[in-house]
Design an enzyme around this catalytic site. Structure first.
Site, PDB file in Angstrom:
ATOM      1  CB  SER A  86      -0.879  -0.018   1.252  1.00 58.97           C
ATOM      2  OG  SER A  86      -1.437   1.252   1.469  1.00 58.97           O
ATOM      3  CD  GLU A 128      -2.117   5.289   4.728  1.00 61.58           C
ATOM      4  OE1 GLU A 128      -1.713   5.383   5.898  1.00 61.58           O
ATOM      5  OE2 GLU A 128      -2.543   6.258   4.084  1.00 61.58           O
ATOM      6  CE1 TYR A 177      -4.015  -1.790   5.593  1.00 62.78           C
ATOM      7  CE2 TYR A 177      -3.014   0.283   4.893  1.00 62.78           C
ATOM      8  CZ  TYR A 177      -3.606  -0.927   4.578  1.00 62.78           C
ATOM      9  OH  TYR A 177      -3.778  -1.290   3.265  1.00 62.78           O
TER      10      TYR A 177
HETATM   11  P1  NAP Z   1     -11.454  -4.498   1.733  1.00 65.61           P
HETATM   12  O1  NAP Z   1     -12.622  -4.149   0.856  1.00 65.61           O
HETATM   13  O2  NAP Z   1     -11.406  -3.974   3.116  1.00 65.61           O
HETATM   14  O3  NAP Z   1     -11.387  -6.096   1.786  1.00 65.61           O
HETATM   15  C1  NAP Z   1     -10.610  -6.767   2.733  1.00 65.61           C
HETATM   16  C2  NAP Z   1     -10.845  -8.254   2.594  1.00 65.61           C
HETATM   17  O4  NAP Z   1     -10.062  -8.940   3.589  1.00 65.61           O
HETATM   18  C3  NAP Z   1     -12.302  -8.694   2.816  1.00 65.61           C
HETATM   19  O5  NAP Z   1     -12.597  -9.737   1.917  1.00 65.61           O
HETATM   20  C4  NAP Z   1     -12.264  -9.217   4.243  1.00 65.61           C
HETATM   21  O6  NAP Z   1     -13.283 -10.164   4.524  1.00 65.61           O
HETATM   22  C5  NAP Z   1     -10.902  -9.883   4.254  1.00 65.61           C
HETATM   23  N1  NAP Z   1     -10.412 -10.145   5.602  1.00 65.61           N
HETATM   24  C6  NAP Z   1     -10.305  -9.271   6.630  1.00 65.61           C
HETATM   25  N2  NAP Z   1      -9.833  -9.887   7.727  1.00 65.61           N
HETATM   26  C7  NAP Z   1      -9.637 -11.189   7.396  1.00 65.61           C
HETATM   27  C8  NAP Z   1      -9.199 -12.341   8.099  1.00 65.61           C
HETATM   28  N3  NAP Z   1      -8.849 -12.297   9.389  1.00 65.61           N
HETATM   29  N4  NAP Z   1      -9.136 -13.511   7.426  1.00 65.61           N
HETATM   30  C9  NAP Z   1      -9.511 -13.589   6.128  1.00 65.61           C
HETATM   31  N5  NAP Z   1      -9.935 -12.535   5.410  1.00 65.61           N
HETATM   32  C10 NAP Z   1     -10.013 -11.354   6.037  1.00 65.61           C
HETATM   33  O7  NAP Z   1     -10.085  -4.098   1.018  1.00 65.61           O
HETATM   34  P2  NAP Z   1      -9.805  -3.677  -0.509  1.00 65.61           P
HETATM   35  O8  NAP Z   1     -10.029  -2.225  -0.632  1.00 65.61           O
HETATM   36  O9  NAP Z   1     -10.479  -4.629  -1.414  1.00 65.61           O
HETATM   37  O10 NAP Z   1      -8.226  -3.878  -0.566  1.00 65.61           O
HETATM   38  C11 NAP Z   1      -7.650  -5.140  -0.886  1.00 65.61           C
HETATM   39  C12 NAP Z   1      -6.236  -5.219  -0.307  1.00 65.61           C
HETATM   40  O11 NAP Z   1      -5.435  -4.195  -0.863  1.00 65.61           O
HETATM   41  C13 NAP Z   1      -6.148  -5.041   1.195  1.00 65.61           C
HETATM   42  O12 NAP Z   1      -5.075  -5.841   1.638  1.00 65.61           O
HETATM   43  C14 NAP Z   1      -5.804  -3.580   1.366  1.00 65.61           C
HETATM   44  O13 NAP Z   1      -5.129  -3.383   2.598  1.00 65.61           O
HETATM   45  C15 NAP Z   1      -4.912  -3.360   0.181  1.00 65.61           C
HETATM   46  N6  NAP Z   1      -4.876  -2.029  -0.386  1.00 65.61           N
HETATM   47  C16 NAP Z   1      -6.041  -1.389  -0.692  1.00 65.61           C
HETATM   48  C17 NAP Z   1      -5.993  -0.144  -1.293  1.00 65.61           C
HETATM   49  C18 NAP Z   1      -7.258   0.581  -1.685  1.00 65.61           C
HETATM   50  O14 NAP Z   1      -7.177   1.783  -1.933  1.00 65.61           O
HETATM   51  N7  NAP Z   1      -8.391  -0.091  -1.795  1.00 65.61           N
HETATM   52  C19 NAP Z   1      -4.753   0.427  -1.605  1.00 65.61           C
HETATM   53  C20 NAP Z   1      -3.593  -0.270  -1.296  1.00 65.61           C
HETATM   54  C21 NAP Z   1      -3.667  -1.508  -0.708  1.00 65.61           C
HETATM   55  P3  NAP Z   1     -14.768  -9.708   5.046  1.00 65.61           P
HETATM   56  O15 NAP Z   1     -15.522  -9.311   3.812  1.00 65.61           O
HETATM   57  O16 NAP Z   1     -15.283 -10.941   5.678  1.00 65.61           O
HETATM   58  O17 NAP Z   1     -14.570  -8.554   5.979  1.00 65.61           O
HETATM   59  O1  F7E Z   2      -8.983   8.139   4.232  1.00 64.51           O
HETATM   60  C1  F7E Z   2      -9.465  11.527   5.564  1.00 64.51           C
HETATM   61  C2  F7E Z   2      -8.503  10.612   6.288  1.00 64.51           C
HETATM   62  O2  F7E Z   2      -9.963   6.022   5.093  1.00 64.51           O
HETATM   63  C3  F7E Z   2      -8.495   9.060   3.269  1.00 64.51           C
HETATM   64  C4  F7E Z   2      -7.259   2.159   2.498  1.00 64.51           C
HETATM   65  O3  F7E Z   2      -7.801   1.498   1.377  1.00 64.51           O
HETATM   66  O4  F7E Z   2      -6.048   3.683   1.112  1.00 64.51           O
HETATM   67  C5  F7E Z   2      -7.007   3.617   2.141  1.00 64.51           C
HETATM   68  O5  F7E Z   2      -6.540   4.294   3.305  1.00 64.51           O
HETATM   69  C6  F7E Z   2      -8.261  10.404   3.904  1.00 64.51           C
HETATM   70  C7  F7E Z   2      -7.465  10.369   5.205  1.00 64.51           C
HETATM   71  O6  F7E Z   2      -8.336   6.001   3.125  1.00 64.51           O
HETATM   72  C8  F7E Z   2     -12.740  11.064   7.038  1.00 64.51           C
HETATM   73  O7  F7E Z   2      -7.995  11.247   7.462  1.00 64.51           O
HETATM   74  C9  F7E Z   2     -11.449  12.731   6.528  1.00 64.51           C
HETATM   75  O8  F7E Z   2      -6.523  11.401   5.184  1.00 64.51           O
HETATM   76  O9  F7E Z   2     -10.594   6.833   2.776  1.00 64.51           O
HETATM   77  P1  F7E Z   2      -9.574   6.707   3.827  1.00 64.51           P
HETATM   78  P2  F7E Z   2      -6.800   5.844   3.555  1.00 64.51           P
HETATM   79  O10 F7E Z   2      -6.588   6.099   4.985  1.00 64.51           O
HETATM   80  O11 F7E Z   2      -6.020   6.673   2.597  1.00 64.51           O
HETATM   81  C10 F7E Z   2      -4.773   3.101   1.403  1.00 64.51           C
HETATM   82  C11 F7E Z   2      -3.912   3.209   0.177  1.00 64.51           C
HETATM   83  C12 F7E Z   2      -4.889   1.727   1.934  1.00 64.51           C
HETATM   84  O12 F7E Z   2      -4.013   0.892   1.732  1.00 64.51           O
HETATM   85  C13 F7E Z   2      -5.965   1.466   2.915  1.00 64.51           C
HETATM   86  O13 F7E Z   2      -6.235   0.063   3.017  1.00 64.51           O
HETATM   87  O14 F7E Z   2      -9.539  10.955   4.255  1.00 64.51           O
HETATM   88  N1  F7E Z   2     -10.806  11.586   6.150  1.00 64.51           N
HETATM   89  N2  F7E Z   2     -12.628  12.430   7.073  1.00 64.51           N
HETATM   90  C14 F7E Z   2     -11.584  10.537   6.447  1.00 64.51           C
HETATM   91  N3  F7E Z   2     -11.398   9.212   6.278  1.00 64.51           N
HETATM   92  C15 F7E Z   2     -12.399   8.378   6.669  1.00 64.51           C
HETATM   93  N4  F7E Z   2     -12.252   7.042   6.486  1.00 64.51           N
HETATM   94  N5  F7E Z   2     -13.545   8.860   7.270  1.00 64.51           N
HETATM   95  C16 F7E Z   2     -13.756  10.201   7.480  1.00 64.51           C
HETATM   96  O15 F7E Z   2     -14.786  10.588   8.000  1.00 64.51           O
END
Ligand code: NAP
Ligand code: F7E
Length: 357
Positions: free
Chosen positions: A132, A134, A155
């Site tokens: 990520s 992050e 995270y």
């Molecule tokens: P998501 O919607 O939160 O999906 C997470 C998945 O992990 C869900 O299927 C969840 O199952 C499963 N999971 C959580 N805890 C688990 C456990 N203990 N055992 C087995 N499965 C478990 O995430 P996403 O946005 O699709 O992202 C996919 C991956 O890419 C994640 O690893 C995330 O950290 C990473 N990532 C995401 C982003 C982004 O912007 N979306 C960017 C960079 C990296 P349930 O449905 O049962 O909760």
């Molecule tokens: O926050 C601000 C918050 O939770 C984005 C995950 O998929 O991307 C995701 O992480 C920004 C932050 O995403 C609210 O403080 C303001 O600056 O949508 P977010 P994230 O933290 O960037 C990365 C790449 C991953 O890997 C992660 O799995 O938005 N913000 N107000 C808020 N964020 C949330 N959630 N809720 C608020 O009310």
């Protein structure tokens, strides 16, 4: 027929990746968690009951958990997949401050449990690690594969552990293991508590007269937001090349939360200042201020290029949430998806929850 295993198949990316791999002729296996309620709503439109109506079945689901090595070893040993996409994680940054130990266990140690299962089973699977942006945390933008990491949340620290373990197993055991360092990617299937989806759902609920205010935290951070279906294509590309390597994936364009609000509310002719309130509970102990991808390596070596830009992404998400709530939508986002991707994905199974992290 190639076999793929996806952890996190019930999540946003897992569901799009399953669709992509099925369309490429793969047999797809997904690991799901046992829950007391259904957690497969993002998959229901592609799942066929194996006892069912004579339809060909190419998608199989297996119970398992990233905290239980026995289930991981069993699944990998029995399925013997050609490719493993490890997407499962506790993926919410704000929640990781509330549950740091659990996040380390699932998001960090979960990775080493899978890598060990691959090594011990002797299965010759290629491995994708969902790393990520992050992990860059406080590092100066733009960030690329050479940028030193500065994680700023439990995270991010857990993901960094997993990142290095992936490299270590590549170097130490010659496993074809890659890190996709993906910047934020969103869609109508995005979890409801991430900021983009929280905003687009609120726009729809306000239009429907079901919500008066939207409570948010820090509006000044900048994110590089792309469209999730394009990002799962990059995952597949990384596993289907000659050599394993790590890649940054993002659009190269960053915007503040304020700009997201401008676009989302502006699309339906509302002024967000009339609806948004600040609630301190959404602030994080340490914030990541500015993430901006330099994805030149992916462009050069994978031929990957995003087609959906910021404004279009916002419109896609607002259209989808308006439809979900039962209102007509302006339709610009819907048209973009139909024209470029051939279908307006189904999200009508989605539960509208009140959870509000
Ligand atoms: P998501 O919607 O939160 O999906 C997470 C998945 O992990 C869900 O299927 C969840 O199952 C499963 N999971 C959580 N805890 C688990 C456990 N203990 N055992 C087995 N499965 C478990 O995430 P996403 O946005 O699709 O992202 C996919 C991956 O890419 C994640 O690893 C995330 O950290 C990473 N990532 C995401 C982003 C982004 O912007 N979306 C960017 C960079 C990296 P349930 O449905 O049962 O909760
Ligand atoms: O926050 C601000 C918050 O939770 C984005 C995950 O998929 O991307 C995701 O992480 C920004 C932050 O995403 C609210 O403080 C303001 O600056 O949508 P977010 P994230 O933290 O960037 C990365 C790449 C991953 O890997 C992660 O799995 O938005 N913000 N107000 C808020 N964020 C949330 N959630 N809720 C608020 O009310």
């Amino acid at each position: 027929m190639k076999k793929a295993l996806i952890t996190g198949i019930t999540g946003q990316d897992g569901s799009y990746l399953a669709e992509l791999l099925l369309s490429k002729g793969y047999e797809v296996h997904g690991m799901i968690r046992r829950a007391s309620t259904f957690n497969t709503r993002r998959l229901d439109h592609i799942y066929h009951d194996p006892h069912g109506n004579g339809e060909e079945v190419h998608l199989y689901l297996h119970y398992g958990d990233l905290t239980a090595s026995d289930t991981l070893l069993d699944i990998i040993y029995n399925i013997r997949p050609d490719e493993i996409y490890h997407l499962g994680a506790q993926s919410h940054v704000r929640v990781s401050f509330d549950m740091p130990e659990f996040t380390g266990d699932v998001t960090g140690l979960g990775t080493v449990r899978i890598l060990e299962a691959i090594r011990k089973s002797g299965v010759k699977a290629r491995y994708y690690q969902a790393s990520s942006s992050e992990m860059f945390g406080g590092a100066k933008p733009p960030q690329n594969e050479q940028t030193p990491f500065e994680p700023r949340s439990p995270y991010a620290a857990a993901k960094l552990y997993a990142y290095w373990l992936t490299r270590n197993y590549r170097e130490g055991y010659s496993i074809f293991a890659v890190n996709g360092i993906l910047f934020n990617h969103e869609s109508p299937r995005r979890g409801e508590t991430f900021v983009t989806r929280k905003i687009t759902r609120a726009v729809a609920a306000i239009m429907a007269g079901q919500q008066r205010y939207l409570y948010l935290g820090n509006l000044d951070s900048r994110r590089d937001w792309g469209y999730a279906p394009e990002y799962v294509e990059a995952m597949w590309m990384m596993l289907n090349r000659d050599q394993p390597d790590d890649f940054v994936i993002g659009t190269g364009e960053a915007h503040t939360i304020r700009e997201f609000l401008d676009e989302a509310f502006g699309y339906v002719n509302l002024d967000w200042h009339d609806y948004v309130r600040i609630d301190a509970r959404y602030f994080r102990p340490t914030e990541v201020d500015y993430l901006l991808a330099d994805a030149a390596k992916a462009r050069r070596e994978l031929g990957w290029e995003p087609r959906v830009r910021f404004r279009e992404l916002v419109r896609i998400m607002v259209d989808a949430d308006l439809e979900l709530i039962g209102l007509p939508c302006p339709g610009e986002g819907k048209r973009i998806v139909e024209e470029r991707f051939g279908q307006w994905h189904r999200w009508d199974q989605q539960v509208v929850s009140m959870d509000n992290h």
